[in-house]
Enzyme design. Structure first.
Site, PDB file in Angstrom:
ATOM      1  N   GLY A 190       0.861  -1.159  -0.034  1.00 28.25           N
ATOM      2  CA  GLY A 190       0.050  -0.026   0.122  1.00 28.25           C
ATOM      3  C   GLY A 190       0.898   1.243  -0.018  1.00 28.25           C
ATOM      4  O   GLY A 190       1.268   1.497   0.980  1.00 28.25           O
TER       5      GLY A 190
ATOM      6  N   VAL B 174       0.432   7.693   0.601  1.00 28.70           N
ATOM      7  CA  VAL B 174       1.355   8.733   1.325  1.00 28.70           C
ATOM      8  C   VAL B 174       1.723   8.057   2.759  1.00 28.70           C
ATOM      9  O   VAL B 174       2.989   8.069   3.179  1.00 28.70           O
ATOM     10  CB  VAL B 174       0.673  10.135   1.525  1.00 28.70           C
ATOM     11  CG1 VAL B 174       1.842  11.001   2.310  1.00 28.70           C
ATOM     12  CG2 VAL B 174       0.780  10.719   0.111  1.00 28.70           C
TER      13      VAL B 174
ATOM     14  N   GLY C  79       1.673   4.942   3.541  1.00 28.21           N
ATOM     15  CA  GLY C  79       2.475   3.800   3.354  1.00 28.21           C
ATOM     16  C   GLY C  79       3.750   4.238   3.044  1.00 28.21           C
ATOM     17  O   GLY C  79       4.905   3.451   3.669  1.00 28.21           O
TER      18      GLY C  79
ATOM     19  N   ALA D 255      -9.903  -1.018   4.060  1.00 31.88           N
ATOM     20  CA  ALA D 255     -10.307  -2.483   4.575  1.00 31.88           C
ATOM     21  C   ALA D 255     -10.848  -3.393   3.764  1.00 31.88           C
ATOM     22  O   ALA D 255     -10.258  -4.618   4.112  1.00 31.88           O
ATOM     23  CB  ALA D 255     -11.540  -1.806   5.636  1.00 31.88           C
TER      24      ALA D 255
ATOM     25  N   SER E 208      -2.024   5.956  13.946  1.00 32.03           N
ATOM     26  CA  SER E 208      -2.713   7.247  14.057  1.00 32.03           C
ATOM     27  C   SER E 208      -1.406   8.304  13.836  1.00 32.03           C
ATOM     28  O   SER E 208      -0.583   8.101  14.057  1.00 32.03           O
ATOM     29  CB  SER E 208      -3.519   7.523  15.273  1.00 32.03           C
ATOM     30  OG  SER E 208      -3.680   8.687  15.260  1.00 32.03           O
TER      31      SER E 208
ATOM     32  N   LYS F 139      -1.309  10.665  26.096  1.00 29.46           N
ATOM     33  CA  LYS F 139      -2.536  10.486  25.579  1.00 29.46           C
ATOM     34  C   LYS F 139      -3.123  11.870  26.144  1.00 29.46           C
ATOM     35  O   LYS F 139      -4.032  12.436  25.222  1.00 29.46           O
ATOM     36  CB  LYS F 139      -3.339   9.293  26.492  1.00 29.46           C
ATOM     37  CG  LYS F 139      -4.882   9.116  26.232  1.00 29.46           C
ATOM     38  CD  LYS F 139      -5.216   9.054  24.788  1.00 29.46           C
ATOM     39  CE  LYS F 139      -6.632   8.740  24.503  1.00 29.46           C
ATOM     40  NZ  LYS F 139      -6.992   8.546  23.177  1.00 29.46           N
TER      41      LYS F 139
ATOM     42  N   GLU G  93      -7.183  18.189  20.202  1.00 28.76           N
ATOM     43  CA  GLU G  93      -8.315  18.139  19.439  1.00 28.76           C
ATOM     44  C   GLU G  93      -9.495  19.285  19.897  1.00 28.76           C
ATOM     45  O   GLU G  93     -10.059  19.862  19.246  1.00 28.76           O
ATOM     46  CB  GLU G  93      -9.352  16.732  19.783  1.00 28.76           C
ATOM     47  CG  GLU G  93     -10.382  16.592  18.898  1.00 28.76           C
ATOM     48  CD  GLU G  93     -11.006  15.337  19.178  1.00 28.76           C
ATOM     49  OE1 GLU G  93     -10.767  14.499  18.397  1.00 28.76           O
ATOM     50  OE2 GLU G  93     -11.519  15.031  20.195  1.00 28.76           O
TER      51      GLU G  93
END
Length: 302
Positions: free
Chosen positions: A10, A13, A15, A77, A128, A169, A176
């Site tokens: 894959g 970008v 990958g 997926a 992520s 975390k 966000e």
């Protein structure tokens, strides 16, 4: 002679950047893509001068790998299922397939069960950090067959972002807040200052999402604004104009003060949430409804 430590299928970008990350950490990667020309283009451009090798077929890719053979799938997926079916006949007992393409979590459970019966170890791993994070340190969230972890942990721990558990975390989650606050402010200015109708606001957000502001939160803000109830009326005005926090926003702001790091946008976003929760007529925080809706959709989507 087999020379690659791991293969990655894959070459979008994400990958490509994950391959370059592994290369930077002294792992030899074999690159493959369904569209073969992308392999040649990648080796001739972004991967030029690296240890990355390419393959023109899945069979050639597997032959390039040391044993046990480890393969990462960074594809959509649905495509992952197709590749797994094609890979299984080429692999041996103890080989490992890692799906990093955000498959549905129940697929991981099923693939673990089915592949274990064939002697192949399966890992479903969230990745992520977008394109830049993929190269300089993604957040990796592996799950699946526990027997695979001792084999892949050196690569995973080598390329992943380094942080201190819950502290990392905490900051990651509250960034966000900083992303959402300008969206809420923009929606407030559109509605209460410019007097724009909600359909006009939708168009503005959709237009922004076609520019350098192509972001998940911009996309869902447009979807929130356009969403209608069963009576074809916009739902957003019916959402309570208040949004809270679980405490991590406050902890992030306090930590920033203690370390002398200016995170003013996150701080203002936390204060705005506090204001939105005050129940009096003097404070108008319609953006709180936008933030509340964004919060909900983020939880569902992520």
């Amino acid at each position: 002679m087999a020379q690659a430590d791991i293969a990655l299928i894959g070459l979008a970008v994400m990958g490509q950047n994950l391959i370059l990350n592994m290369n930077d950490h002294d792992f030899v990667v074999c690159a493959f893509n369904r569209t073969i020309s992308k392999v040649d283009d990648f080796l001739a451009s972004e991967a030029k001068g690296t240890k990355v090798v390419g393959a023109q077929s899945l069979k050639e890719m597997v032959s390039e790998l040391k044993t046990p053979q480890w393969i990462i799938l960074l594809v959509k997926a649905g495509q992952a299922v197709d590749f797994i079916k094609k890979l299984v006949p080429l692999l041996d007992t103890g080989d490992i397939i890692i799906d990093g393409g955000n498959s549905e979590y129940r697929d991981t459970t099923r693939q673990c069960r089915d592949l274990k019966a064939r002697g192949i170890l399966f890992v479903g791993s969230g990745v992520s950090g977008r394109e830049e994070g993929a190269w300089y340190g993604p957040s990796l969230m592996p799950g699946g067959n526990k027997e695979a972890w001792p084999h892949i942990k050196t690569i995973f721990q080598g390329i992943a972002a380094k942080g201190a558990g819950y502290f990392m975390k905490m900051v990651h989650s509250r960034i966000e807040y900083g992303d959402m606050q300008p969206i809420c402010k923009a929606s407030h200015l559109m509605k209460d200052v410019l007097g724009m109708a909600q359909d006009e606001m939708v168009q503005a957000f959709e237009d922004w999402n076609k520019t350098e502001l192509d972001l998940f939160l911009i996309e869902i803000a447009a979807n929130i604004l356009k969403f209608q109830d069963a009576y074809s009326r916009h739902l957003l005005p019916k959402i309570r104009d208040s949004v809270g926090q679980k405490g991590t926003g406050k902890w992030t702001a306090i930590s920033a003060l203690e370390y002398g790091i200016p995170v003013t946008l996150i701080g203002e976003a936390v204060f705005a949430r506090c204001l939105s929760s005050l129940k009096n007529d003097r404070i108008q925080c319609w953006p709180g409804a936008v933030a509340q809706a964004c919060n909900f959709i983020c939880k569902v989507a992520l």
